[in-house]
Scaffold this motif. Structure first.
Motif, short mmCIF file in Angstrom:
data_model
loop_
_atom_site.label_atom_id
_atom_site.label_comp_id
_atom_site.label_asym_id
_atom_site.label_seq_id
_atom_site.Cartn_x
_atom_site.Cartn_y
_atom_site.Cartn_z
N GLN A 37 0.81 -1.22 0.00
CA GLN A 37 0.00 0.00 0.00
C GLN A 37 0.85 1.27 0.00
N SER A 38 2.16 1.13 0.00
CA SER A 38 3.04 2.28 0.15
C SER A 38 2.83 3.31 -0.95
N MET A 39 2.88 2.87 -2.20
CA MET A 39 2.68 3.79 -3.32
C MET A 39 1.25 4.33 -3.35
N ALA A 40 0.30 3.46 -3.02
CA ALA A 40 -1.11 3.89 -3.06
C ALA A 40 -1.36 5.02 -2.07
N ASN A 46 -3.38 3.77 -8.08
CA ASN A 46 -4.32 2.67 -8.04
C ASN A 46 -3.72 1.55 -7.19
N ARG A 47 -4.52 0.96 -6.29
CA ARG A 47 -4.00 -0.06 -5.37
C ARG A 47 -3.44 -1.26 -6.13
N GLN A 48 -4.08 -1.62 -7.22
CA GLN A 48 -3.62 -2.77 -7.99
C GLN A 48 -2.25 -2.51 -8.60
N LEU A 49 -2.02 -1.27 -9.06
CA LEU A 49 -0.73 -0.91 -9.64
C LEU A 49 0.37 -0.97 -8.58
N SER A 50 0.08 -0.45 -7.40
CA SER A 50 1.05 -0.49 -6.30
C SER A 50 1.34 -1.93 -5.91
N TRP A 51 0.33 -2.75 -5.84
CA TRP A 51 0.48 -4.16 -5.47
C TRP A 51 1.36 -4.89 -6.48
N LYS A 52 1.19 -4.61 -7.77
CA LYS A 52 1.99 -5.27 -8.80
C LYS A 52 3.48 -4.96 -8.64
N VAL A 53 3.80 -3.70 -8.39
CA VAL A 53 5.19 -3.31 -8.25
C VAL A 53 5.85 -4.06 -7.09
N VAL A 54 5.17 -4.13 -5.96
CA VAL A 54 5.73 -4.81 -4.80
C VAL A 54 5.87 -6.30 -5.06
N LYS A 55 4.93 -6.89 -5.79
CA LYS A 55 5.03 -8.31 -6.14
C LYS A 55 6.26 -8.57 -7.00
N ILE A 341 -2.99 -14.23 -1.52
CA ILE A 341 -3.45 -13.19 -2.44
C ILE A 341 -3.80 -11.96 -1.63
N GLU A 342 -3.19 -10.83 -1.96
CA GLU A 342 -3.48 -9.58 -1.27
C GLU A 342 -4.64 -8.89 -1.99
N LEU A 343 -5.76 -8.77 -1.28
CA LEU A 343 -6.98 -8.21 -1.88
C LEU A 343 -7.02 -6.69 -1.81
N GLY A 344 -6.14 -6.09 -1.01
CA GLY A 344 -6.13 -4.64 -0.88
C GLY A 344 -7.34 -4.15 -0.09
N GLU A 374 -13.63 0.78 3.48
CA GLU A 374 -12.37 1.45 3.16
C GLU A 374 -11.40 1.48 4.34
N ASP A 375 -11.86 1.07 5.52
CA ASP A 375 -10.98 1.01 6.70
C ASP A 375 -10.33 -0.36 6.87
N PHE A 376 -10.52 -1.26 5.90
CA PHE A 376 -10.01 -2.62 6.02
C PHE A 376 -9.08 -2.96 4.86
N VAL A 377 -8.23 -3.96 5.09
CA VAL A 377 -7.44 -4.57 4.03
C VAL A 377 -7.69 -6.07 4.08
N GLY A 378 -7.62 -6.71 2.90
CA GLY A 378 -8.00 -8.12 2.83
C GLY A 378 -6.92 -9.02 2.26
N TYR A 379 -6.99 -10.30 2.66
CA TYR A 379 -6.05 -11.33 2.21
C TYR A 379 -6.84 -12.60 1.94
N ARG A 380 -6.37 -13.37 0.96
CA ARG A 380 -7.09 -14.60 0.58
C ARG A 380 -6.11 -15.73 0.31
N LEU A 381 -6.51 -16.92 0.74
CA LEU A 381 -5.81 -18.14 0.37
C LEU A 381 -6.84 -19.06 -0.28
N LYS A 382 -6.51 -19.51 -1.48
CA LYS A 382 -7.45 -20.33 -2.26
C LYS A 382 -6.72 -21.58 -2.71
N MET A 383 -7.36 -22.75 -2.54
CA MET A 383 -6.74 -24.01 -2.89
C MET A 383 -7.75 -24.91 -3.58
#
Length: 402
Positions: A37-40, A46-55, A341-344, A374-383
């Motif tokens: 979330q640093s860049m965002a 855009n959160r997705q753009l920031s997430w891609k860079v960190v990945k 998976i970081e859902l942002g 907007e006060d939350f961040v999400g994470y997902r694990l899918k198998m």
């Protein structure tokens, strides 16, 4: 003698060069390369753009990392923000040059992106391990369905960690919400009963933890069987209850077999004022999806309030329930290559095609708890085709007492 370019070597070199260039740019701008979330936050990206860079920076698998590299438009936006932030022109040029080497790699070895994906995925250790594990688990799923006499399309659990009622931040206590669902459950044998859930909280030692009685998320339900009626199939499934040793077990009653008896059942409960500080008894906070029915897909989601975002992301494990070691989780750990998976920020709720009306469930939680997405961040694990009996577990370090 002309040296023939080697694809695997060049792939690794390009990934390392891009990773180093992006990391240097973020550090020069005072940003944290490990924070999605640093860049965002700082640059309004855009959160997705920031997430891609960190990945790209974090992932060690060269092919998988380059899959996240933003395109020319996205990189242009990043470089413009970096220039406005006063990053040196030499660092901007370094990023451009590094991104250019990716285009050169494709042109030299592949010709186009489609061929690159074929060649790169063949080298990816992550993809190979995932595919091998999934093929083995699918065979297990088919065998377990036959032996146990039941199966589900989706085994789903979501957890929410937010401030207690009337508070705006998390400090010492939290309110928890848990949604548990079986989607497309089918009995394959007559007279089959099945345990849907067991309510028990534990300390790090594995000892039982005394907690207050849960509330039903759906006000029309009881706390014993807290069904979310609007999300269950009609007629609503019938359950039996058994309480013993401080643990409540909810079992699905026998019913028709095959597609004629296919059903979906969804539970939702609230746990108020749960302790959320490190102590001698507890260092970690754990959130699980118990895998106790043969399933095509298992998903566990975790949404945490931004006031504890500094302890994120959570660690993830797949643990055996045959011999679960609370104090030494490594002893019960099973192979897990599926990524976190970081859902942002979940505004709107993340698209989840496997769970019908997922966004409505999410909105119900936010409304009932008086929280804001907007006060939350999400994470997902899918198998796919998860093993059983086991548990998908997310955990994070509890904060020190104020």
């Amino acid at each position: 003698m002309t040296t023939v370019p080697h694809f695997a070597t060049d792939l690794d070199r390009v990934a390392r060069q891009i990773r180093a260039a992006l990391s240097s740019l973020m550090l020069a701008a005072g940003l944290d390369p490990s924070d999605p979330q640093s860049m965002a936050r700082r640059w309004g990206l855009n959160r997705q753009l920031s997430w891609k860079v960190v990945k790209v920076i974090q992932l060690r698998d060269a092919y998988v990392a380059l899959q996240h590299l933003p395109g020319n438009e996205g990189l242009g936006i990043i470089l413009k923000r970096a220039e406005q932030a006063g990053v040196a022109a030499a660092l901007l040029a370094q990023v451009r040059q590094a991104a250019g080497t990716f285009d050169e790699l494709i042109e030299t070895h592949c010709g186009d992106r489609a061929v690159f994906d074929i060649m790169g995925s063949g080298l990816s250790q992550v993809d190979q391990a995932l595919q091998q594990q999934e093929n083995q688990r699918k065979q297990f799923f088919l065998g377990a369905s036959s032996i146990w006499g039941a199966q589900a399309k989706v085994n789903f659990a979501s957890w929410y960690v937010g401030p207690t009622a009337g508070e705006t931040t998390i400090a010492g206590q939290v309110d928890l919400v848990n949604i548990k669902a079986w989607i497309g459950f089918r009995r394959l044998r007559e007279n089959l009963s099945w345990v849907m859930s067991r309510q028990m909280s534990r300390h790090d030692s594995g000892d039982s933890m005394a907690i207050g009685a849960p509330e039903a998320l759906d006000l029309r339900s009881s706390s014993d069987v807290p069904l979310l009626h609007d999300f269950c199939t009609d007629p609503v499934p019938q359950f039996s209850l058994r309480a013993e040793g401080g643990r409540t077990t909810v079992s699905l009653d026998p019913g028709p077999v095959g597609n004629a008896g296919q059903l979906s059942c969804v539970f939702g409960k609230i746990l108020r004022r749960m302790p959320h500080v490190r102590s001698e008894a507890d260092r970690l906070s754990r959130f699980m999806n118990y895998l106790n029915v043969p399933s095509e897909v298992a998903i566990v989601d975790l949404f945490v309030h931004k006031s504890i975002a500094d302890v994120m992301p959570p660690s993830v494990t797949l643990s055996s329930l045959i011999e679960l070691h609370e104090q030494d989780p490594e002893r019960s750990r099973l192979p897990l290559n599926d990524p976190l998976i970081e859902l942002g920020i979940p505004a709107p709720a993340p698209l989840t095609l496997e769970v019908p009306r997922y966004a409505e469930m999410f909105d119900l939680v936010m409304t009932r708890m008086n929280w804001a997405a907007e006060d939350f961040v999400g994470y997902r694990l899918k198998m796919n085709y998860p093993p059983l009996p086991a548990a998908l577990v997310m955990r994070y370090e509890l904060p020190e007492a104020p």
